[in-house]
Write a protein that holds these residues in place. Structure first.
Motif, PDB file in Angstrom:
ATOM      1  N   THR A 115     -58.961   4.100 -66.301  1.00  0.00           N
ATOM      2  CA  THR A 115     -58.028   3.891 -65.195  1.00  0.00           C
ATOM      3  C   THR A 115     -58.675   3.078 -64.078  1.00  0.00           C
ATOM      4  OG1 THR A 115     -56.927   5.995 -65.722  1.00  0.00           O
ATOM      5  CG2 THR A 115     -56.509   5.054 -63.537  1.00  0.00           C
ATOM      6  N   ASN A 132     -50.205   8.706 -68.837  1.00  0.00           N
ATOM      7  CA  ASN A 132     -51.299   9.617 -69.158  1.00  0.00           C
ATOM      8  C   ASN A 132     -50.795  10.702 -70.107  1.00  0.00           C
ATOM      9  OD1 ASN A 132     -53.094   8.261 -67.430  1.00  0.00           O
ATOM     10  ND2 ASN A 132     -52.450   9.483 -65.667  1.00  0.00           N
ATOM     11  N   LYS A 156     -52.526  16.212 -65.432  1.00  0.00           N
ATOM     12  CA  LYS A 156     -51.260  16.347 -64.700  1.00  0.00           C
ATOM     13  C   LYS A 156     -51.459  16.103 -63.213  1.00  0.00           C
ATOM     14  CE  LYS A 156     -47.753  19.757 -63.415  1.00  0.00           C
ATOM     15  NZ  LYS A 156     -47.264  21.156 -63.594  1.00  0.00           N
ATOM     16  N   THR A 159     -52.423  12.559 -62.304  1.00  0.00           N
ATOM     17  CA  THR A 159     -51.256  11.678 -62.403  1.00  0.00           C
ATOM     18  C   THR A 159     -50.438  11.725 -61.124  1.00  0.00           C
ATOM     19  OG1 THR A 159     -51.138  11.967 -64.810  1.00  0.00           O
ATOM     20  CG2 THR A 159     -49.140  11.196 -63.709  1.00  0.00           C
ATOM     21  N   ARG A 163     -50.064   8.656 -58.283  1.00  0.00           N
ATOM     22  CA  ARG A 163     -48.784   8.127 -57.805  1.00  0.00           C
ATOM     23  C   ARG A 163     -48.802   7.972 -56.286  1.00  0.00           C
ATOM     24  NH1 ARG A 163     -43.128   9.270 -58.202  1.00  0.00           N
ATOM     25  NH2 ARG A 163     -43.209   7.100 -57.559  1.00  0.00           N
ATOM     26  N   VAL A 173     -46.359   5.611 -62.651  1.00  0.00           N
ATOM     27  CA  VAL A 173     -47.316   6.523 -63.291  1.00  0.00           C
ATOM     28  C   VAL A 173     -46.549   7.724 -63.842  1.00  0.00           C
ATOM     29  CG1 VAL A 173     -49.508   7.749 -63.093  1.00  0.00           C
ATOM     30  CG2 VAL A 173     -48.992   5.902 -61.491  1.00  0.00           C
ATOM     31  N   GLN A 175     -46.938  11.314 -66.495  1.00  0.00           N
ATOM     32  CA  GLN A 175     -47.627  12.191 -67.435  1.00  0.00           C
ATOM     33  C   GLN A 175     -46.641  12.609 -68.516  1.00  0.00           C
ATOM     34  OE1 GLN A 175     -49.666  16.604 -67.934  1.00  0.00           O
ATOM     35  NE2 GLN A 175     -47.664  16.312 -67.021  1.00  0.00           N
ATOM     36  N   SER A 230     -43.262  13.423 -64.666  1.00  0.00           N
ATOM     37  CA  SER A 230     -43.868  14.234 -65.721  1.00  0.00           C
ATOM     38  C   SER A 230     -42.797  14.602 -66.727  1.00  0.00           C
ATOM     39  CB  SER A 230     -44.491  15.503 -65.136  1.00  0.00           C
ATOM     40  OG  SER A 230     -45.157  16.253 -66.142  1.00  0.00           O
TER      41      SER A 230
END
Length: 248
Positions: A115, A132, A156, A159, A163, A173, A175, A230
């Motif tokens: 990353t 991710n 998590k 991520t 953001r 972005v 997850q 997510s």
């Protein structure tokens, strides 16, 4: 030809399926993995592919390889941080500290290396999408999940915080946290014990690598003003284990 998608852990499972799916979508590919023979075969099949044969834990090599990318692969638009593993399912007291360290170095530090190496490219272009791969193990505990679950909980939270850091850059972005999926995951977890690995999937329906690849493509193809923060994905046959009780 679209811009470039960079996929880690590309030699099998979610990574390979995502490479195939994004190739069909017209993306050039950067594929990273440890098994060079598999990378070469996949690159030969798909075309428009640059391979990086490396262990994601090798910080210096990761940064050097990204810095020295061929000019026509520097327009990275998609990063799929897929490389990761679980080792063992023993309780913490009985588990190997070396296995713990390998999971931390791969699932956390390796993800950070890639990353950090790729972000300057995306921020300079003010465009990009980082996906991710987490796990339901980072959302819900289960016996023997200990450090593996901890590493995926990191994915998590990182991520979400990434953001925040990237607000105003145009970079999305997400997850994605899969549940039971039949890949080489369990074979790696149980260190080559095929019978033990197969038992995980016995007599149940599971997610396939192609299912996850399709979800990744669907997320990418959403309008750029839409960000999935997510996405937790289970097979229909899988639910939460429920509470555990100690009984006399």
């Amino acid at each position: 030809m679209k811009q470039t998608a960079f996929i880690t852990g590309a030699t099998s499972g979610f990574g390979e399926a995502t490479a195939r799916a994004l190739s069909k979508e017209g993306y050039k590919l950067i594929l990273l993995g440890r098994r060079e023979d598999r990378l070469k075969r996949l690159a030969s099949e798909l075309g428009n592919t640059h391979i990086i044969a490396a262990d994601i834990r090798d910080k210096d090599k990761i940064f050097k390889e990204v810095e020295n990318l061929p000019e026509n692969f520097k327009d990275i638009e998609i990063l799929v941080n897929n490389a990761g593993l679980a080792l063992g399912q023993e309780k913490t007291n009985d588990a190997s500290i070396e296995d713990f360290e390998t999971m931390i170095d791969t699932n956390i530090k390796g993800l950070l290396y890639v990353t950090k190496a790729v972000l300057p490219i995306m921020t300079a272009r003010k465009s990009g999408y980082i996906i991710n791969l987490g796990s339901v193990a980072g959302e819900w505990p289960y016996p023997g999940g200990n450090v593996y679950g901890g590493t995926k909980a990191f994915v998590k939270q990182f991520t979400f915080n990434l953001r925040n850091d990237l607000q105003g850059t145009g970079i999305r972005v997400t997850q994605i946290a899969p549940g039971i999926a039949k890949t080489e995951f369990s074979l790696v977890r149980f260190k080559g014990d095929a019978a033990k690995a197969d038992a995980v999937y016995d007599k149940t329906q599971f997610i396939t690598s192609e299912d996850i690849a399709r979800i990744i493509v669907d997320c990418i193809n959403l309008p750029k003003h839409v960000n999935i923060n997510s996405l937790e994905v289970m097979a229909t046959t899988q639910t939460w284990a429920g509470f555990a009780f100690e009984r006399e």
